[in-house]
Scaffold this motif. Structure first.
Motif: not given
Length: 273
Positions: A160-165
């Motif tokens: 659910l992480s935009g920074p990760a994906i």
């Protein structure tokens, strides 16, 4: 096609349900989904049951993505591909990152040379990124994102992480293929977000194909559709985000449905001809 129907088709195009391989036919809700854009299913079965489920998927949708949590490293990518092809699968949902340098590239290349798409993971946004850089450079068709919390994000799972994906996987590593979520039936997801809410948050974060666990049925699918419609109406989930994902999934499906013959076999066939 009106806007609501278009949205429903896009949501179905970005969902990968699971089948257990029990019984001789697919559940009705999955058959209806396949008619409306669902790209295929993950098969949670082994042996003859896996083959029967894969055959049922292809009977309903000849170019279906048929995912399987196939064998890991022993025997290498070619052996894994042979086992998956025998089970009727064209997508390996559990390709683990290699520990040794270049191991991931070799496994992914061997697997995909034999026509089985690799989903490399779980990507967590932390730890060693080398295997995922190797996989991206080798043209890995999919990368799966796990549920481990991302450091510095107050327990937000990588799925659910935009920074990760979007930040690390897409940005730093330059990966352009399909991002697949791990199944959304993990307790941390169910208890913290609920499956419908997590599906929407995963799409917002940059996931393309949301995987549903074997226990998820028609009710969960309908709830995801309702949650997505609310998120689009509220402006939280742009339709363009789903369109982008649906196009990536469609490319993966086309790739996985094309027959392939490894170079060595092509050369042998040419000599025999």
């Amino acid at each position: 096609m009106n806007a609501l129907h278009r949205l429903a088709v896009l949501v179905d195009s970005c969902l990968l349900p699971s089948v257990s391989g029990e019984g001789e036919r697919l559940p009705d809700w999955i058959l209806r989904g396949l008619e409306r854009g669902t790209p295929g299913a993950a098969v949670h079965a082994r042996g003859p049951a896996a083959r029967a489920a894969s055959d049922a998927l292809r009977a309903a949708l000849p170019d279906a993505l048929t995912g399987h949590p196939g064998p890991h490293r022993p025997g290498g990518g070619s052996a894994a591909a042979a086992e998956l092809v025998a089970a009727g699968a064209n997508l390996h949902l559990a390709v683990r990152p290699g520990v040794r340098a270049d191991a991931t590239r070799v496994f992914v290349t061997d697997l995909q040379t034999h026509g089985v798409a690799a989903a490399l993971g779980p990507f967590t946004g932390s730890g060693s990124l080398r295997p995922f850089a190797e996989g991206a450079a080798a043209g890995v068709r999919a990368i799966s994102v796990g549920h481990s919390p991302v450091p510095g994000e107050d327990g937000v799972p990588a799925t659910l992480s935009g920074p990760a994906i979007t930040g690390i996987l897409r940005g730093e590593l330059g990966y352009g293929g399909v991002v697949v979520s791990d199944t959304l039936d993990a307790p941390a997801i169910v208890d913290g977000y609920g499956v419908p809410g997590a599906a929407v948050l995963a799409w917002i974060a940059g996931v393309d194909l949301v995987r549903l666990g074997p226990a998820s049925g028609a009710g969960v699918r309908d709830a995801i559709h309702a949650a997505a419609a609310r998120a689009v109406a509220d402006g939280d989930l742009p339709v363009a985000r789903l369109e982008e994902s649906a196009e990536r999934v469609a490319r993966l499906r086309r790739w996985a449905s094309e027959p392939r013959m490894p170079a060595a076999e092509r050369a042998a066939a040419s000599r025999e001809g």
